[in-house]
Design a protein around this motif. Structure first.
Motif, PDB file in Angstrom:
ATOM      1  N   GLN A   9      10.453  44.430  20.075  1.00  0.00           N
ATOM      2  CA  GLN A   9      10.024  45.727  19.536  1.00  0.00           C
ATOM      3  C   GLN A   9       8.510  45.906  19.524  1.00  0.00           C
ATOM      4  N   PHE A  10       7.808  45.226  20.439  1.00  0.00           N
ATOM      5  CA  PHE A  10       6.401  45.527  20.657  1.00  0.00           C
ATOM      6  C   PHE A  10       6.287  46.648  21.681  1.00  0.00           C
ATOM      7  N   ASN A  11       5.325  47.543  21.498  1.00  0.00           N
ATOM      8  CA  ASN A  11       5.168  48.663  22.434  1.00  0.00           C
ATOM      9  C   ASN A  11       3.791  48.687  23.100  1.00  0.00           C
ATOM     10  N   THR A  12       2.954  47.685  22.792  1.00  0.00           N
ATOM     11  CA  THR A  12       1.580  47.657  23.305  1.00  0.00           C
ATOM     12  C   THR A  12       1.182  46.217  23.600  1.00  0.00           C
ATOM     13  N   VAL A  13       0.353  46.028  24.609  1.00  0.00           N
ATOM     14  CA  VAL A  13      -0.267  44.714  24.810  1.00  0.00           C
ATOM     15  C   VAL A  13      -1.722  44.820  24.379  1.00  0.00           C
ATOM     16  N   GLY A  14      -2.207  43.803  23.687  1.00  0.00           N
ATOM     17  CA  GLY A  14      -3.518  43.859  23.077  1.00  0.00           C
ATOM     18  C   GLY A  14      -4.649  43.573  24.050  1.00  0.00           C
ATOM     19  N   CYS A  15      -5.826  43.479  23.487  1.00  0.00           N
ATOM     20  CA  CYS A  15      -7.037  43.257  24.264  1.00  0.00           C
ATOM     21  C   CYS A  15      -6.922  41.987  25.113  1.00  0.00           C
ATOM     22  N   TRP A  16      -7.426  42.043  26.340  1.00  0.00           N
ATOM     23  CA  TRP A  16      -7.460  40.937  27.306  1.00  0.00           C
ATOM     24  C   TRP A  16      -6.098  40.593  27.910  1.00  0.00           C
ATOM     25  N   SER A  17      -5.068  41.372  27.612  1.00  0.00           N
ATOM     26  CA  SER A  17      -3.763  41.091  28.205  1.00  0.00           C
ATOM     27  C   SER A  17      -3.760  41.447  29.688  1.00  0.00           C
ATOM     28  N   ASP A  18      -2.894  40.795  30.432  1.00  0.00           N
ATOM     29  CA  ASP A  18      -2.733  41.064  31.856  1.00  0.00           C
ATOM     30  C   ASP A  18      -2.053  42.420  32.040  1.00  0.00           C
ATOM     31  N   TYR A 297       2.264  40.510   5.552  1.00  0.00           N
ATOM     32  CA  TYR A 297       1.038  41.118   6.072  1.00  0.00           C
ATOM     33  C   TYR A 297       1.304  42.518   6.600  1.00  0.00           C
ATOM     34  N   VAL A 298       2.321  42.639   7.441  1.00  0.00           N
ATOM     35  CA  VAL A 298       2.598  43.937   8.060  1.00  0.00           C
ATOM     36  C   VAL A 298       3.089  44.942   7.024  1.00  0.00           C
ATOM     37  N   ALA A 299       3.888  44.487   6.074  1.00  0.00           N
ATOM     38  CA  ALA A 299       4.328  45.399   5.017  1.00  0.00           C
ATOM     39  C   ALA A 299       3.142  45.951   4.241  1.00  0.00           C
ATOM     40  N   ALA A 300       2.169  45.086   3.933  1.00  0.00           N
ATOM     41  CA  ALA A 300       0.970  45.543   3.227  1.00  0.00           C
ATOM     42  C   ALA A 300       0.181  46.522   4.079  1.00  0.00           C
ATOM     43  N   ALA A 301       0.080  46.236   5.374  1.00  0.00           N
ATOM     44  CA  ALA A 301      -0.665  47.121   6.273  1.00  0.00           C
ATOM     45  C   ALA A 301       0.014  48.479   6.402  1.00  0.00           C
ATOM     46  N   LEU A 302       1.327  48.455   6.526  1.00  0.00           N
ATOM     47  CA  LEU A 302       2.065  49.707   6.722  1.00  0.00           C
ATOM     48  C   LEU A 302       2.078  50.583   5.480  1.00  0.00           C
ATOM     49  N   SER A 303       1.693  50.029   4.349  1.00  0.00           N
ATOM     50  CA  SER A 303       1.634  50.846   3.126  1.00  0.00           C
ATOM     51  C   SER A 303       0.399  51.739   3.103  1.00  0.00           C
ATOM     52  N   LYS A 304      -0.505  51.558   4.070  1.00  0.00           N
ATOM     53  CA  LYS A 304      -1.748  52.318   4.116  1.00  0.00           C
ATOM     54  C   LYS A 304      -1.611  53.521   5.057  1.00  0.00           C
ATOM     55  N   LYS A 346      12.238  36.532  15.432  1.00  0.00           N
ATOM     56  CA  LYS A 346      13.316  37.288  14.786  1.00  0.00           C
ATOM     57  C   LYS A 346      12.748  38.209  13.713  1.00  0.00           C
ATOM     58  N   THR A 347      11.827  37.677  12.916  1.00  0.00           N
ATOM     59  CA  THR A 347      11.197  38.493  11.875  1.00  0.00           C
ATOM     60  C   THR A 347      10.352  39.600  12.493  1.00  0.00           C
ATOM     61  N   MET A 348       9.602  39.274  13.543  1.00  0.00           N
ATOM     62  CA  MET A 348       8.810  40.294  14.219  1.00  0.00           C
ATOM     63  C   MET A 348       9.682  41.431  14.728  1.00  0.00           C
ATOM     64  N   THR A 349      10.809  41.094  15.319  1.00  0.00           N
ATOM     65  CA  THR A 349      11.713  42.115  15.854  1.00  0.00           C
ATOM     66  C   THR A 349      12.184  43.048  14.752  1.00  0.00           C
ATOM     67  N   GLN A 350      12.589  42.474  13.626  1.00  0.00           N
ATOM     68  CA  GLN A 350      13.101  43.290  12.520  1.00  0.00           C
ATOM     69  C   GLN A 350      12.002  44.171  11.915  1.00  0.00           C
ATOM     70  N   VAL A 351      10.833  43.585  11.699  1.00  0.00           N
ATOM     71  CA  VAL A 351       9.737  44.340  11.086  1.00  0.00           C
ATOM     72  C   VAL A 351       9.223  45.414  12.034  1.00  0.00           C
ATOM     73  N   ASN A 352       9.028  45.062  13.304  1.00  0.00           N
ATOM     74  CA  ASN A 352       8.538  46.046  14.269  1.00  0.00           C
ATOM     75  C   ASN A 352       9.503  47.218  14.411  1.00  0.00           C
ATOM     76  N   ALA A 353      10.795  46.932  14.437  1.00  0.00           N
ATOM     77  CA  ALA A 353      11.793  47.993  14.583  1.00  0.00           C
ATOM     78  C   ALA A 353      11.782  48.935  13.392  1.00  0.00           C
ATOM     79  N   ALA A 355       9.055  49.503  11.477  1.00  0.00           N
ATOM     80  CA  ALA A 355       7.672  49.815  11.105  1.00  0.00           C
ATOM     81  C   ALA A 355       7.464  51.291  10.786  1.00  0.00           C
ATOM     82  N   GLU A 356       7.942  52.167  11.631  1.00  0.00           N
ATOM     83  CA  GLU A 356       7.725  53.601  11.385  1.00  0.00           C
ATOM     84  C   GLU A 356       8.423  54.045  10.112  1.00  0.00           C
ATOM     85  N   ARG A 357       9.623  53.523   9.859  1.00  0.00           N
ATOM     86  CA  ARG A 357      10.339  53.877   8.634  1.00  0.00           C
ATOM     87  C   ARG A 357       9.606  53.341   7.408  1.00  0.00           C
ATOM     88  N   ILE A 358       9.119  52.086   7.487  1.00  0.00           N
ATOM     89  CA  ILE A 358       8.379  51.496   6.363  1.00  0.00           C
ATOM     90  C   ILE A 358       7.111  52.295   6.081  1.00  0.00           C
TER      91      ILE A 358
END
Length: 367
Positions: A9-18, A297-304, A346-353, A355-358
């Motif tokens: 459930q990632f939709n972007t590749v970060g800096c320096w990615s191929d 971490y992501v839950a705290a970030a998504l609260s902003k 597994k946790t990343m998949t669940q949280v990323n999926a 994310a918009e709802r959270i």
């Protein structure tokens, strides 16, 4: 790899990615390259910790660099936007205690940045004696100050941040000279930041007017004047944050009203069999701990409300022998020989999926 990232459930590749990773799968992943404008000028000059934005050659250099790095992708639907730079030195941080003002004062004679630093001090102080009562240099005049090869700051400040800012305020209240020194440094770095962001954003937009300018990936929270300048010029403010809770950092940048992107964060596990001696971020006991830390971490970030994304560092572990800069840590979602860390992914998949709802649930609806 692209399809696997999408399955997590990632939709972007970060800096320096191929770029091939972004475009080779069944689902297009957005790319976020860096133009490295300021960094390339600093390396071009070779005697600068921070690029001399007052140098007439700076503008010409970054426009040429932006044309080279950005123009060919101006119509690329797979490009989310471009980072200007990575972790430039704005103020005291893990790399040292120098102020940007003293770094510019210590540039070679007649360099534009040195002239600008001296001019800013002359414009502020009534006379040289008033200045020297604060800075305590060995010079006896402005002319002599301009000839000194190494100006030593009279005070050492903590790097910016909520707790350190409170300590600095207390120290300044106790010492008017320290307060004046701090004001000199803050005023100068704000001017540098405004010029840097104005010129760099203009250069990228001239080459590519169709995509976002994603900021300069702040390594640590810079002085308030730098954040304000970033907010005036950028589409998105990006920053790297290796804390357990990114909330205070997001709040600092969100004060500008601009969208915020966490461009780098991670957690390392000591059960991976890697040294973990070099590299940023907390060390944890197990891979399960890494997964739980990611979730919190992501839950705290998504609260902003201002948060628009987060980039994990990185896909694969670093080698035990160290990469080019010596980093030897368990930052990966997979081992160096491509074995998946299942608890984490597994946790990343669940949280990323979710994310918009959270994020939607945490942010009050506009009325």
């Amino acid at each position: 790899m692209s399809d696997r990232l999408a399955s997590w459930q990632f939709n972007t590749v970060g800096c320096w990615s191929d770029d091939l990773v972004a475009s080779s799968g069944s689902q297009l992943l957005a790319a976020t390259p860096t133009a490295a404008l300021g960094a390339s000028f600093r390396l071009h000059r070779r005697d600068q910790v921070f690029p001399d934005v007052f140098d007439p050659e700076f503008s010409a250099h970054i426009r040429a660099s932006a044309n080279l790095r950005c123009r060919h992708r101006r119509n690329d639907p797979g490009l989310l936007g471009t980072f200007i730079d990575n972790e430039l030195y704005w103020s005291p941080d893990w790399r040292g205690t120098d102020e940007l003002l003293t770094l510019f004062l210590n540039l070679p004679s007649r360099r534009p940045g040195k002239v600008a630093a001296l001019s800013s001090l002359q414009a502020h102080y009534r006379d040289f004696a008033h200045f020297n009562a604060v800075w305590r240099t060995q010079a006896r005049s402005w002319e002599e100050l301009g000839r000194i090869e190494h100006v030593v700051a009279p005070f050492v400040r903590l790097r910016p941040g909520v707790l350190n800012d409170a300590l600095e305020t207390k120290a300044n209240l106790a010492d008017p000279a320290r307060e004046a020194f701090s004001a000199d440094c803050d005023a100068f770095v704000a001017v540098v930041a405004d010029k840097y962001f104005e010129l760099c954003v203009s250069a990228i937009r001239a080459a590519d007017p169709n995509h976002l300018v994603l900021g300069s990936r702040f390594g640590y929270q810079p002085p308030a004047g730098v954040i304000a300048a970033a907010g005036r010029h950028l589409d998105v403010i990006s920053f790297n944050c290796y804390e357990f809770d990114p909330g205070p950092a997001i709040d600092a940048y969100a004060a500008t009203g601009k969208p915020c992107l966490i461009s780098e964060f991670s957690f390392r596990g000591d059960d991976a069999g890697l040294p973990n001696t070099k590299g940023a971020g907390p060390r944890l006991a197990t891979q399960l701990d890494r997964a739980l830390a990611f979730e919190g971490y992501v839950a705290a970030a998504l609260s902003k409300p201002n948060l628009v994304g987060y980039h994990w560092f990185e896909h694969a572990d670093q080698p035990a022998q160290g990469r080019f800069d010596g980093e030897d840590s368990n930052f990966g979602m997979v081992t160096i020989d491509d074995r998946v860390y299942h608890e984490l992914t597994k946790t990343m998949t669940q949280v990323n999926a979710a994310a918009e709802r959270i994020h939607a649930a945490a942010v009050p609806a506009l009325v």
